[in-house]
Design a protein around this motif. Structure first.
Motif, PDB file in Angstrom:
ATOM      1  N   CYS A  81      29.663  52.344 110.797  1.00  0.00           N
ATOM      2  CA  CYS A  81      29.202  53.728 110.873  1.00  0.00           C
ATOM      3  C   CYS A  81      29.051  54.215 112.318  1.00  0.00           C
ATOM      4  CB  CYS A  81      27.870  53.882 110.152  1.00  0.00           C
ATOM      5  SG  CYS A  81      27.715  52.837 108.686  1.00  0.00           S
ATOM      6  N   ALA A  90      33.813  63.737 115.031  1.00  0.00           N
ATOM      7  CA  ALA A  90      34.212  64.456 113.813  1.00  0.00           C
ATOM      8  C   ALA A  90      33.069  65.294 113.241  1.00  0.00           C
ATOM      9  CB  ALA A  90      34.745  63.474 112.756  1.00  0.00           C
ATOM     10  N   GLY A  91      32.053  65.569 114.072  1.00  0.00           N
ATOM     11  CA  GLY A  91      30.939  66.393 113.594  1.00  0.00           C
ATOM     12  C   GLY A  91      29.885  65.593 112.850  1.00  0.00           C
ATOM     13  N   PRO A  93      26.503  63.740 112.114  1.00  0.00           N
ATOM     14  CA  PRO A  93      25.136  63.811 112.664  1.00  0.00           C
ATOM     15  C   PRO A  93      24.827  62.504 113.391  1.00  0.00           C
ATOM     16  CG  PRO A  93      25.101  63.513 110.254  1.00  0.00           C
ATOM     17  CD  PRO A  93      26.519  63.758 110.637  1.00  0.00           C
ATOM     18  N   TRP A 101      19.430  65.563 111.292  1.00  0.00           N
ATOM     19  CA  TRP A 101      19.209  64.814 110.058  1.00  0.00           C
ATOM     20  C   TRP A 101      18.208  65.482 109.110  1.00  0.00           C
ATOM     21  CZ3 TRP A 101      22.075  61.304 107.764  1.00  0.00           C
ATOM     22  CH2 TRP A 101      23.014  60.622 108.537  1.00  0.00           C
ATOM     23  N   LEU A 112      22.282  61.529  99.879  1.00  0.00           N
ATOM     24  CA  LEU A 112      22.835  60.883 101.077  1.00  0.00           C
ATOM     25  C   LEU A 112      23.643  59.637 100.691  1.00  0.00           C
ATOM     26  CD1 LEU A 112      19.856  61.178 103.604  1.00  0.00           C
ATOM     27  CD2 LEU A 112      21.760  62.741 103.226  1.00  0.00           C
ATOM     28  N   LYS A 120      32.258  62.427 102.519  1.00  0.00           N
ATOM     29  CA  LYS A 120      31.910  63.850 102.574  1.00  0.00           C
ATOM     30  C   LYS A 120      32.671  64.487 103.735  1.00  0.00           C
ATOM     31  CE  LYS A 120      28.048  67.071 102.772  1.00  0.00           C
ATOM     32  NZ  LYS A 120      26.722  67.330 103.326  1.00  0.00           N
ATOM     33  N   LEU A 121      33.449  65.515 103.438  1.00  0.00           N
ATOM     34  CA  LEU A 121      34.260  66.208 104.441  1.00  0.00           C
ATOM     35  C   LEU A 121      34.974  65.212 105.352  1.00  0.00           C
ATOM     36  CD1 LEU A 121      31.781  69.138 105.132  1.00  0.00           C
ATOM     37  CD2 LEU A 121      33.783  69.112 103.645  1.00  0.00           C
ATOM     38  N   ALA A 122      34.630  65.199 106.652  1.00  0.00           N
ATOM     39  CA  ALA A 122      35.370  64.336 107.582  1.00  0.00           C
ATOM     40  C   ALA A 122      35.000  62.867 107.442  1.00  0.00           C
ATOM     41  CB  ALA A 122      35.119  64.794 109.019  1.00  0.00           C
ATOM     42  N   MET A 123      33.956  62.557 106.668  1.00  0.00           N
ATOM     43  CA  MET A 123      33.570  61.146 106.517  1.00  0.00           C
ATOM     44  C   MET A 123      34.270  60.534 105.314  1.00  0.00           C
ATOM     45  SD  MET A 123      29.888  59.240 106.231  1.00  0.00           S
ATOM     46  CE  MET A 123      29.198  60.312 104.970  1.00  0.00           C
ATOM     47  N   GLY A 127      32.512  55.162 104.853  1.00  0.00           N
ATOM     48  CA  GLY A 127      32.865  55.195 106.275  1.00  0.00           C
ATOM     49  C   GLY A 127      34.231  54.595 106.540  1.00  0.00           C
ATOM     50  N   VAL A 137      26.237  49.951 101.851  1.00  0.00           N
ATOM     51  CA  VAL A 137      26.295  51.317 102.380  1.00  0.00           C
ATOM     52  C   VAL A 137      24.908  51.958 102.317  1.00  0.00           C
ATOM     53  CG1 VAL A 137      27.312  53.609 102.096  1.00  0.00           C
ATOM     54  CG2 VAL A 137      28.731  51.577 101.764  1.00  0.00           C
ATOM     55  N   LEU A 144      20.002  54.657 109.014  1.00  0.00           N
ATOM     56  CA  LEU A 144      20.229  55.936 109.704  1.00  0.00           C
ATOM     57  C   LEU A 144      19.059  56.879 109.493  1.00  0.00           C
ATOM     58  CD1 LEU A 144      24.014  56.804 109.187  1.00  0.00           C
ATOM     59  CD2 LEU A 144      22.735  57.023 111.316  1.00  0.00           C
TER      60      LEU A 144
HETATM   61  C1  HEC Z   1      34.982  58.647 110.492  1.00  0.00           C
HETATM   62  C2  HEC Z   1      33.675  59.020 110.931  1.00  0.00           C
HETATM   63  C3  HEC Z   1      32.487  58.542 110.115  1.00  0.00           C
HETATM   64  C4  HEC Z   1      32.147  57.257 109.776  1.00  0.00           C
HETATM   65  C5  HEC Z   1      32.885  55.976 110.127  1.00  0.00           C
HETATM   66  C6  HEC Z   1      30.921  57.349 109.047  1.00  0.00           C
HETATM   67  N1  HEC Z   1      30.534  58.650 108.930  1.00  0.00           N
HETATM   68 FE1  HEC Z   1      28.855  59.337 108.009  1.00  0.00          FE
HETATM   69  N2  HEC Z   1      29.394  61.226 108.443  1.00  0.00           N
HETATM   70  C7  HEC Z   1      30.505  61.608 109.157  1.00  0.00           C
HETATM   71  C8  HEC Z   1      30.551  63.053 109.227  1.00  0.00           C
HETATM   72  C9  HEC Z   1      31.608  63.874 109.936  1.00  0.00           C
HETATM   73  C10 HEC Z   1      29.434  63.523 108.512  1.00  0.00           C
HETATM   74  C11 HEC Z   1      29.043  64.960 108.292  1.00  0.00           C
HETATM   75  C12 HEC Z   1      29.689  65.431 106.993  1.00  0.00           C
HETATM   76  C13 HEC Z   1      29.309  66.879 106.784  1.00  0.00           C
HETATM   77  O1  HEC Z   1      29.969  67.710 107.393  1.00  0.00           O
HETATM   78  O2  HEC Z   1      28.358  67.132 106.021  1.00  0.00           O
HETATM   79  C14 HEC Z   1      28.728  62.343 108.055  1.00  0.00           C
HETATM   80  C15 HEC Z   1      27.576  62.408 107.311  1.00  0.00           C
HETATM   81  C16 HEC Z   1      26.865  61.313 106.880  1.00  0.00           C
HETATM   82  C17 HEC Z   1      25.641  61.379 106.103  1.00  0.00           C
HETATM   83  C18 HEC Z   1      24.965  62.626 105.643  1.00  0.00           C
HETATM   84  C19 HEC Z   1      25.597  63.025 104.333  1.00  0.00           C
HETATM   85  C20 HEC Z   1      25.014  64.290 103.742  1.00  0.00           C
HETATM   86  O3  HEC Z   1      25.081  64.406 102.528  1.00  0.00           O
HETATM   87  O4  HEC Z   1      24.554  65.144 104.502  1.00  0.00           O
HETATM   88  C21 HEC Z   1      25.260  60.097 105.864  1.00  0.00           C
HETATM   89  C22 HEC Z   1      24.056  59.632 105.071  1.00  0.00           C
HETATM   90  C23 HEC Z   1      26.239  59.236 106.472  1.00  0.00           C
HETATM   91  N3  HEC Z   1      27.196  60.009 107.095  1.00  0.00           N
HETATM   92  C24 HEC Z   1      26.193  57.871 106.434  1.00  0.00           C
HETATM   93  C25 HEC Z   1      27.196  57.051 106.921  1.00  0.00           C
HETATM   94  C26 HEC Z   1      27.186  55.631 106.777  1.00  0.00           C
HETATM   95  C27 HEC Z   1      26.092  54.834 106.109  1.00  0.00           C
HETATM   96  C28 HEC Z   1      28.331  55.177 107.351  1.00  0.00           C
HETATM   97  C29 HEC Z   1      28.814  53.742 107.454  1.00  0.00           C
HETATM   98  C30 HEC Z   1      28.933  53.020 106.216  1.00  0.00           C
HETATM   99  C31 HEC Z   1      29.057  56.323 107.862  1.00  0.00           C
HETATM  100  N4  HEC Z   1      28.323  57.441 107.581  1.00  0.00           N
HETATM  101  C32 HEC Z   1      30.262  56.255 108.521  1.00  0.00           C
HETATM  102  C33 HEC Z   1      31.443  60.782 109.722  1.00  0.00           C
HETATM  103  C34 HEC Z   1      31.470  59.398 109.577  1.00  0.00           C
END
Ligand code: HEC
Length: 149
Positions: A81, A90-91, A93, A101, A112, A120-123, A127, A137, A144
């Protein structure tokens, strides 16, 4: 005229002969290179065995991972992550960014978890680490969230 045809033919034969000679001259070297391991150089033998050995190492690694149990939140975060959540790529948080947050935390843990597990979107989902279990996860999400409180 006939002479000219003859000489162009002999040039052709000469060319073919040279080509064959070159092949005959080069092939032994090529074979020598390939055959060297058979002569018993252990270094070369290692190189030949490597792909298989690497594969076995990989399998052993997977078994190790299974044996050592699920990874905890901070470990998953650090290995997967953090690529986005440390930098805000990629935006995403950023870890510890309370303002970013707070509105997300307000949606509740289940929302979450669902975002992190399903993407979600770019994620991407999990991850991008599809081999993570849902629990792993969730552990990273908890980590986080804990950093942003
Ligand atoms: C490739 C980039 C990337 C990776 C790797 C990544 N994330 Fe994210 N994550 C994002 C982005 C971009 C957002 C914002 C999405 C949005 O626009 O709401 C986000 C949002 C989140 C949120 C908030 C979701 C919500 O509903 O608002 C959580 C929780 C989160 N990530 C957890 C994780 C965890 C846990 C991991 C590892 C297992 C991870 N992320 C790996 C890019 C990433």
């Amino acid at each position: 005229m006939a002479d000219q045809q003859n000489s162009s033919k002999s040039i052709m034969y000469a060319t073919v002969a040279v080509a064959i000679l070159l092949m005959v001259a080069i092939v032994p070297f090529t074979i020598k290179g390939d055959m060297a391991p058979v002569a018993g150089s252990s270094e070369d033998a290692e190189v030949r065995v490597q792909p298989v050995a690497k594969f076995e190492l990989k399998v052993a690694g997977a078994a190790d991972a299974a044996a050592s149990g699920p990874k905890d939140g901070p470990t998953v975060y650090a290995s997967v992550c953090s690529a986005c959540h440390d930098t805000g790529a990629a935006g995403a948080p950023k870890k510890g960014d309370k303002a970013a947050w707070a509105p997300r935390i307000a949606t509740g843990n289940d929302a979450l978890y669902a975002s992190a597990i399903g993407g979600k979107l770019a994620m991407p989902a999990k991850g991008g680490a599809a081999n993570l279990s849902d629990e792993e996860v969730k552990g990273a999400v908890d980590y986080l969230v804990g950093q942003a409180k």
